[in-house]
Design a protein around this motif. Sequence first.
Motif, PDB file in Angstrom:
ATOM      1  N   LYS A 173       7.941 -24.434 -41.230  1.00 11.47           N
ATOM      2  CA  LYS A 173       6.889 -24.625 -42.218  1.00 11.47           C
ATOM      3  C   LYS A 173       6.994 -23.636 -43.362  1.00 11.47           C
ATOM      4  O   LYS A 173       7.373 -22.487 -43.171  1.00 11.47           O
ATOM      5  N   ALA A 174       6.616 -24.105 -44.538  1.00 10.26           N
ATOM      6  CA  ALA A 174       6.430 -23.224 -45.687  1.00 10.26           C
ATOM      7  C   ALA A 174       4.954 -22.880 -45.759  1.00 10.26           C
ATOM      8  O   ALA A 174       4.096 -23.773 -45.772  1.00 10.26           O
ATOM      9  N   ILE A 175       4.645 -21.579 -45.803  1.00 12.27           N
ATOM     10  CA  ILE A 175       3.269 -21.113 -45.759  1.00 12.27           C
ATOM     11  C   ILE A 175       2.971 -20.266 -47.005  1.00 12.27           C
ATOM     12  O   ILE A 175       3.738 -19.370 -47.360  1.00 12.27           O
ATOM     13  N   GLU A 176       1.854 -20.544 -47.643  1.00 11.18           N
ATOM     14  CA  GLU A 176       1.394 -19.699 -48.731  1.00 11.18           C
ATOM     15  C   GLU A 176       0.860 -18.406 -48.128  1.00 11.18           C
ATOM     16  O   GLU A 176      -0.092 -18.429 -47.329  1.00 11.18           O
ATOM     17  N   LEU A 177       1.464 -17.283 -48.483  1.00  5.74           N
ATOM     18  CA  LEU A 177       1.175 -16.027 -47.791  1.00  5.74           C
ATOM     19  C   LEU A 177      -0.265 -15.574 -47.980  1.00  5.74           C
ATOM     20  O   LEU A 177      -0.882 -15.026 -47.052  1.00  5.74           O
ATOM     21  N   ALA A 178      -0.835 -15.768 -49.136  1.00  8.50           N
ATOM     22  CA  ALA A 178      -2.185 -15.277 -49.424  1.00  8.50           C
ATOM     23  C   ALA A 178      -3.255 -16.056 -48.685  1.00  8.50           C
ATOM     24  O   ALA A 178      -4.309 -15.503 -48.327  1.00  8.50           O
ATOM     25  N   THR A 179      -3.025 -17.346 -48.430  1.00 10.29           N
ATOM     26  CA  THR A 179      -4.066 -18.202 -47.841  1.00 10.29           C
ATOM     27  C   THR A 179      -3.724 -18.740 -46.459  1.00 10.29           C
ATOM     28  O   THR A 179      -4.609 -19.203 -45.744  1.00 10.29           O
ATOM     29  N   GLY A 180      -2.437 -18.725 -46.087  1.00  8.02           N
ATOM     30  CA  GLY A 180      -2.026 -19.340 -44.833  1.00  8.02           C
ATOM     31  C   GLY A 180      -1.916 -20.852 -44.929  1.00  8.02           C
ATOM     32  O   GLY A 180      -1.713 -21.540 -43.920  1.00  8.02           O
ATOM     33  N   LYS A 181      -2.006 -21.397 -46.136  1.00  4.54           N
ATOM     34  CA  LYS A 181      -1.949 -22.842 -46.345  1.00  4.54           C
ATOM     35  C   LYS A 181      -0.542 -23.364 -46.103  1.00  4.54           C
ATOM     36  O   LYS A 181       0.439 -22.784 -46.560  1.00  4.54           O
ATOM     37  N   GLU A 182      -0.468 -24.480 -45.377  1.00  9.40           N
ATOM     38  CA  GLU A 182       0.820 -25.133 -45.129  1.00  9.40           C
ATOM     39  C   GLU A 182       1.215 -25.957 -46.343  1.00  9.40           C
ATOM     40  O   GLU A 182       0.468 -26.825 -46.789  1.00  9.40           O
ATOM     41  N   LEU A 183       2.420 -25.695 -46.880  1.00 11.93           N
ATOM     42  CA  LEU A 183       2.899 -26.405 -48.072  1.00 11.93           C
ATOM     43  C   LEU A 183       3.806 -27.569 -47.714  1.00 11.93           C
ATOM     44  O   LEU A 183       3.818 -28.584 -48.400  1.00 11.93           O
TER      45      LEU A 183
END
Length: 775
Positions: free
Chosen positions: A392-402
């Motif tokens: 998975k690609a994860i936005e580091l600041a939010t933990g959102k899955e991209l």
Amino acid sequence: MKRTIWLLAITAAVALLALPNAIDAQRGPGKGGKGGKGGYKGPNNNGKGNGPGGGNANKPWGKDAGKQKLPELKIEDLKADGEYNVYNLLPTTGEQPRIGVTSDKAYRLISYDVENQMLKFVTVDLISGSLGSETVKLPSDAPKLGDEPRMAFDAGEWCVITNQAATLFVDPFKGKVKVAAGLDSSVAEKAPEPPKKKGWGKDKEKPSAPPEQYRVHGGPGGKFALSVLVKYDKTKKQYTGSGATLHFADDRSIDLKWDHAKYGIPPKDRDAVCAVTDSEIVVLVTNPRTPGAFSSACTLSTLVFDRKGNLKEAQTDPEAFAGNNAPRFTLSPDGQFFVAHPEDGMHPYVIKRGSWERGYKTDYYDACVGFAPEGKIGVFLENKTPERAALKAIELATGKELWATTVTHEEAGGDGDKEPFTSVGPEATVVAAQFGVLQGVTSDEPTWLYHAKAIDFEPLCMSYDDSGKKVAVLALDRVFVLDAKTREEINSIPFEKPLTSGTLGEFVTFDSKGKKILACARNKGVWLIDLGNNTIEKSLPPIPGTWARAMPDFSGVVYSQPKEEGGNVMLQKLGGGDPERVYRCEYKDTLAVCFWISEKGDEFLVAEREVGEGRLFLINDEGEKIVTYNVTDADTMYVGDNAITGFVTRRKQVVLINEVNKWSYTGINCTVIGPEDSGEAIETSFSAVFKSEELPGRSTYGATAASPFFGGLYAGDERNCKFACPAGVLDIDVGKNEIVLQAWSRSPTGLAAVNPKGKEFFVAGSSGLKIYKLK
């Protein structure tokens, strides 16, 4: 006529019995008697008085039949005119494993020539799929890089190449090199092997800390590198070194100052331990809380420097971290987040620098694959099923899955320099691993930009296009196309799964416009390939037979059924459906073989074999006989049963190349058969012999390295023709009754394709491709 054909059979039998004597006694063609008008022009007897060993048309073998002198195969050894080495982007065991990526390209360092100071890279265009290679000459001030220079993880537009303190920034595509640092003569170039573990407990030696050595950590996109000299005092159980040097691809180097004993050193198994912004530099370090206890709790700090290298702040997390996982801790390229394993839990977290706030929680061993070079996005592994892991690609600041996809647990395994994932492209749109390059999109299984098993190059078959300007190669892992002049790769189409080693290739051929390729491997399948978009347009299951060849318009594949199923010549259309019968065998327990198809696909040369008499026909696309060649009473050895390839001329003549094996000898025979309905059909027939052991190898249906390929292109006509064979090209001059092998090797481990213009041939072997000019 009956009498001369009967003589043909006897001549053939005596010739084979005399093969050993023929080789030993050969001194050139004997002088025969004057050939009778219309008499049989058999092997080495063209009716002009040059039959073997004397005699005449009525008695072709004469009284000294046992001492006949069939000519030896003449061999001319050639030297390569040029070569093209074939490489794989994906590493095999023992090769440098790290792959760098940009948004549209991938590359891997494959060799270093220490004598000539040259680096070689294999490259892949991720848009077209074509493979190539780039050679980079190092400048005169570049240091020697040792036996195995290291290419750092996270390579992009630049890559970091190191050996000890020596640090180079290399742009593989533009050939640019910056030498940032040379070797440090005060430190051993190779670190000594650490002591082996002897167990735990009293009087048992514990594993020691790393010896004094350099560690150079590559930065994101290969734009900078942090060089750290690690020194450790075993007695005091503490680091004794200080600081590090930060090298830049496009700027001067900066010395960073900090006390290793106080703060520790960067994680040893990661390249991503340093971040550079417009205003500051951040370095991630760890240090054991108990001196020497590297597997116990450790302290983690982020050291913040200004752009001149002065330490502004040492930010130390008050929590303890798992020392046994400390070598894998890693810092994002923007310096805002790090991934580390707090000691109070089972798994690593994404942690905000300075505030120490915990964000995304991982649940996989060594979960962080890497970061997009801009920072902000990380790529992670998660547990999913017993067979597969989520990627998975994860936005580091939010933990959102991209985006999310999956890989097998076997693919995800690996640690340290054996880490399977080697770099992440801009905005995490591309991820490179040792098993392929995948696109950053959501899918059940990876969307591959490049995927082929890392295997040694093993060519199966090869062919030129009609213009002689391109060469297609069918290999185990892919089909690729080379420019015949420059020998550079212009197309590459990988298979989803590679073929097994030892697979037999039936054919690979271009269509008349050179825009598509049809390839066939025995018991594996048939593939129609569109070179315009580098895709496999259509796949067919394995052809249920042998002697396969493509229809000229790529409408299907012609092949021979097994004898137990009728032995007929069949056509499997690419559109699907049941196979259609092209020719029906008229005798039981025989095998019909199609040796040639007209350019329009409306005529077929068929021999019905193993009947006991010659049966050779030219039929139309309705299965009707256009020409029945008058070879019923001829020796089947020369008119079909032993043929391994052949073609039909404009005057409907048949040129057959036959292989006759007897004892340890092989005879290659050329027989030309005319289309006349009356009179003697065989216009000429001649042979050359050699010891089989002197030309070891085999073609598709031949037993020696001089035996032509069945499905390969030939060049020429009924006067002079050339056939590709494993050893090179079999050059046949019908007017002179002469067979010459133009050889690249007498013990070949590869195959060849002859240019249709007849001026050169390509050779494919385990080491790559070479071109030879014909004499």
